[in-house]
Scaffold this active site. Structure first.
Site, PDB file in Angstrom:
ATOM      1  N   GLY A 128      -2.839  -8.227 -27.761  1.00 40.15           N
ATOM      2  CA  GLY A 128      -3.191  -7.197 -26.791  1.00 40.15           C
ATOM      3  C   GLY A 128      -4.249  -6.231 -27.249  1.00 40.15           C
ATOM      4  N   HIS A 150      -1.632   3.778   8.849  1.00 37.25           N
ATOM      5  CA  HIS A 150      -1.394   5.232   8.876  1.00 37.25           C
ATOM      6  C   HIS A 150       0.100   5.497   8.692  1.00 37.25           C
ATOM      7  CE1 HIS A 150      -1.747   9.428  10.051  1.00 37.25           C
ATOM      8  NE2 HIS A 150      -0.700   9.254  10.837  1.00 37.25           N
TER       9      HIS A 150
END
Length: 462
Positions: free
Chosen positions: A39, A441
């Site tokens: 990593g 929305h």
């Protein structure tokens, strides 16, 4: 001694992604990594652990500042710093083990140890030398410091030490108002530290759209961060428990000093290529010490490629990932491509800042005619319900074609919302295309649509 189609040196975001893609394309692949876990800097001492602390500190801020406003009553939480660090370490472990699993799944060999290239076509790891038809340098970067500053990772720390402090400091000085400095500074400010940021330039995050940068600085000041801008740090003195940061103001040469329990040196990063043997190989470097590559990420030595922080360009994990996949495609005989004009950048403070493409200053310098569409989050219902009305969305579009040239967001979920603009730019979309696209929305993403509408006849809720 083993023989491979590709050996990637470095197991960070660029290296491990490239290794997995090479294996998926049918190439016998190995990845060299000297850490105990895969990593690279990002997963171990960078992106991932810092985001864990940002999330924890933001949650603490919400609990102590906004819970009662919503009717969530009760005793405010206290900080168990040891447990917070444990949580951060657990997040690191989950991610790094995940990469190890992916290596096994894709049959990528992990060559454990630090690698060097004794000659083209060979990679040495420990006492073993492996043959490789192709070698990819993905060794990343390391923290850069300043003359007169000695890093001990206890009192004077880089981002690595800032993730492992023994306790939360009462006073912290951050040298550098870039992404790392502002993110880590905001973590400790939320946890109660008095944080002062010293920056050589006149604006935070130099290179960011100036409109965003100025508003961002004002927002951080409201949160308690202090700034000394236009200041050149001269030296840092330390004793057993304290530090003194000496600086000089550029505008009048006035010298001053700040005391701190911890000094975070966040003055950028530099390529890490030590020990690879590039000089002996004759691999060309840029004047800034980066590995020089062509449009296909190849160095001047046949069979040797380089990607990520080791080469030119923004030092971003996702840029390295894109290059890692692209160079794998090239090595496999396909067409690798990275669109460097559409690489987003994110500052994971609260509010977040996300940018992609051109800034207004760049367009002015180019002499390009452009329009601005801007919409404040104070006009967004979802943002106000989240106590996150600070900030705005700003779109920069070509004045004639309406094509999107850049997008800049300061506000809630900016790091997620920027990708709508990225996809639009990748497809050559216009602001009108976004304006005509139905947005759910209530969402924060509606602010992007409103900014697109503002490029035309006007936003609805402005």
């Amino acid at each position: 001694m083993a023989s491979y189609d590709v050996i990637i040196i470095g197991g960070g975001p660029g290296g491990y992604v490239s290794a997995i893609r090479c294996a998926q394309l049918g190439l016998k692949t190995a990845c060299v990594e000297g850490r105990e876990t895969l990593g690279g800097t990002c997963l171990n001492v960078g992106c991932i652990p810092s985001k864990a602390l940002l999330h924890a500190s933001h949650s603490y801020h919400e609990a102590t500042h906004n819970f009662t406003k919503m009717g969530l009553m009760g005793k405010s939480p206290s900080i168990d710093w040891k447990q917070m660090l444990s949580y951060k370490d657990d997040v690191i472990g989950q991610n790094t083990k995940g990469i190890e699993f992916l290596f096994k799944k894709n049959k990528v060999d992990w060559l454990k140890g630090w690698g060097s290239i004794p000659e083209a076509g060979k990679v040495k790891v420990g006492d073993e030398v492996h043959d490789a038809k192709n070698i990819v340098i993905a060794t990343g970067s390391e923290a850069a410091s300043l003359p007169g500053i000695e890093i001990d990772e206890k009192i004077v720390v880089t981002s690595t030490g800032a993730l492992e402090l023994g306790k939360i400091p009462k006073k912290m000085v951050v040298i550098g108002a870039g992404v790392i400095g502002l993110e880590m500074g905001s973590v400790y400010a939320r946890l109660g530290a008095e944080v002062t940021v010293v920056e050589f330039m006149d604006n935070v995050c130099p290179g960011m759209d100036l409109d965003v940068s100025k508003t961002f600085a004002r927002t951080l000041k409201k949160q308690g961060l202090k700034f000394v801008m236009g200041a050149a740090v001269q030296s840092v003195e330390t004793n057993k428990t304290k530090a003194k940061v000496h600086y000089k103001l550029k505008k009048n040469d006035k010298e001053d000093m700040l005391e701190a329990d911890v000094v975070l040196v966040a003055t950028g990063r530099k390529p890490f290529t030590d020990g690879l043997g590039l000089d002996a190989l004759g691999v060309a470097l840029t004047p800034r010490g980066q590995v020089a590559t062509n449009d296909h990420w190849a160095t001047n030595v046949p069979g040797i490629y380089a990607i990520g922080d080791a080469i030119e360009g923004p030092m971003l994990a996702h840029k390295a990932e894109d290059e890692g996949m692209a160079v794998a495609e090239v090595i496999a005989g396909k067409k690798g491509h990275v669109n460097y004009g559409v690489i987003p950048g994110v500052v994971y403070t609260a509010p977040e800042v996300a940018t992609v493409g051109k800034t207004e200053e760049q367009l002015k310098e180019e002499g390009r005619a452009y329009k601005i569409g801007k919409f404040s989050f104070m006009g967004n219902g979802r943002a106000k319900a989240m106590f996150a009305g600070d900030g705005f969305v700003k779109l920069l579009v070509d004045a004639e074609t309406d094509r999107i040239l850049g997008g800049h967001i300061l506000g809630p979920q900016a790091g997620e919302m920027i990708h709508e603009i990225c996809v639009a730019m990748e497809f050559g979309a216009s602001a009108e295309d976004i304006a005509l696209t139905c947005h759910a929305h209530p969402t924060c993403s509606e602010a992007v649509r409103e900014a697109a509408l503002a490029c035309g006849d006007g936003a609805i809720h402005a």
